[in-house]
Design an enzyme around this catalytic site. Structure first.
Site, short mmCIF file in Angstrom:
data_model
loop_
_atom_site.label_atom_id
_atom_site.label_comp_id
_atom_site.label_asym_id
_atom_site.label_seq_id
_atom_site.Cartn_x
_atom_site.Cartn_y
_atom_site.Cartn_z
N LYS A 249 0.02 4.09 -0.40
CA LYS A 249 -0.70 5.43 0.65
C LYS A 249 -0.14 6.86 -0.47
O LYS A 249 -0.10 7.05 -1.84
CB LYS A 249 -0.25 5.51 1.57
N HIS B 192 -9.39 1.22 4.61
CA HIS B 192 -7.84 1.69 5.59
C HIS B 192 -8.42 2.18 6.17
O HIS B 192 -9.42 3.56 6.17
CB HIS B 192 -7.10 2.35 4.37
N GLY C 66 1.89 2.25 10.96
CA GLY C 66 3.34 3.54 10.48
C GLY C 66 3.77 3.74 11.90
O GLY C 66 4.25 4.15 11.54
N ASN D 29 0.93 -1.14 0.21
CA ASN D 29 -0.01 -0.18 0.43
C ASN D 29 0.59 1.41 0.18
O ASN D 29 1.55 1.33 0.78
CB ASN D 29 -0.96 -0.07 1.38
N GLU E 289 -5.73 -4.68 10.57
CA GLU E 289 -4.64 -4.05 10.31
C GLU E 289 -5.32 -2.69 12.26
O GLU E 289 -6.00 -1.83 11.75
CB GLU E 289 -4.22 -2.79 9.54
N GLU F 60 -7.22 4.57 7.53
CA GLU F 60 -6.90 6.37 7.06
C GLU F 60 -7.80 6.90 6.27
O GLU F 60 -8.54 8.00 6.73
CB GLU F 60 -5.57 6.49 6.63
N SER G 140 3.17 -1.81 10.56
CA SER G 140 4.62 -1.99 10.67
C SER G 140 5.03 -3.39 10.58
O SER G 140 6.07 -4.00 11.17
CB SER G 140 4.64 -1.68 12.14
P1 PGA Z 1 2.90 0.58 7.24
O1 PGA Z 1 0.93 0.56 7.32
O2 PGA Z 1 2.83 -0.97 6.94
O3 PGA Z 1 3.49 1.62 7.27
O4 PGA Z 1 2.91 0.16 9.05
C1 PGA Z 1 0.27 -0.51 6.70
C2 PGA Z 1 -0.93 -0.34 6.39
O5 PGA Z 1 -1.39 1.12 6.75
O6 PGA Z 1 -1.27 -0.16 5.13
#
Ligand code: PGA
Length: 253
Positions: free
Chosen positions: A13, A99, A175, A11, A169, A101, A215
């Protein structure tokens, strides 16, 4: 280990302009071509602006391209939005929906996520449906309840193991560098699979892939991917470098 084929999904982003993004896509495609027998499916999800070009860059490599969101409607007066059929037309085979976000930044509810996932299926895309609890919810002992109700509310009608993937997630792990422990991940994945079994039947639930995201990195991927109910990863930060992303794919071997 299950007999479900893992899915390693990147992803991206809101990252990458064309030069960097195409280099990343070409790098992933090159690794896939060099290791066609690596036992996983590979998906990259660039921003909308790069979808067509990335689809061309990875064509024939076996790497699938996905988007990060779609609109629930087929077409019409929705300025700035993108329909699932447009994604398909741009070369996508999948789309991430719900997601955290998007749930946070755009107020997306389970009902909206479900409608988007159904639009994806109608357009012939695989839906990657995201769920996950916040830190406050986990600390309040509500992890199972929150994930169960997000799966119940977000799973599209018509979902099956071929057209739908769930991504667990935990919001506190995204993140942050703070990854779920294998036990935390397995507990929620098993709960999600039980919920899928209640909805779709045990046989279909046993085939459906549930990804872990938050992460995931080369150094923790192996332990997570070895868990009985973890069938791949949805990877953010580590998907932005070919070496890191591919090291996670190699952890499926
Ligand atoms: P990350 O993001 O691996 O940077 O924690 C995962 C995601 O939000 O899909």
């Amino acid at each position: 280990m299950s007999n479900r084929r893992p899915l390693i999904a990147g992803n991206w982003k809101m990252n990458k302009l064309s030069a960097d993004g195409l280099a990343l896509a070409a790098g992933v495609a090159g690794r896939r071509r060099a290791q066609p027998d690596l036992p996983c499916d590979v998906l990259v999800c660039p921003p909308f602006t790069l979808l067509s070009e990335v689809a061309k860059a990875v064509a024939g490599s076996g790497v699938m391209v996905g988007a990060q969101d779609c609109h629930a409607k087929v077409s019409g007066a929705h300025t700035g939005d993108i329909a699932a059929a447009m994604l398909k037309d741009a070369g996508c085979g999948a789309v991430i929906v719900g997601h955290s976000e998007r749930r946070t930044d755009h107020g997306e509810t389970d009902a909206m996520v479900k409608a988007k996932a159904e639009a994806a299926l109608a357009a012939g895309l695989m839906a990657v449906v995201c769920v996950g609890e916040t830190l406050a919810e986990r600390d309040a002992g509500r992890t199972f309840e929150v994930n169960r109700s997000q799966v119940q509310g977000s799973l599209p009608d018509g979902a099956n193991a071929a057209n739908t993937v769930i991504a667990y997630e935990p919001v506190w792990a995204i993140g942050t560098g703070r990854v779920a422990t294998p036990e935390q991940a397995q507990d929620v994945h098993a709960l999600i699979r039980a919920e899928l079994a209640a909805r779709l039947g045990a046989a279909e639930a046993a085939k459906m892939r549930i990804l872990y995201g938050g992460s995931m990195k080369p150094d923790n991927a192996k332990a997570l991917l070895a868990l009985p109910d973890v069938d791949g990863g949805l990877i953010g930060g580590a998907a932005l470098k070919v070496e890191d992303f591919w090291a996670i794919a190699e952890a499926c071997a």
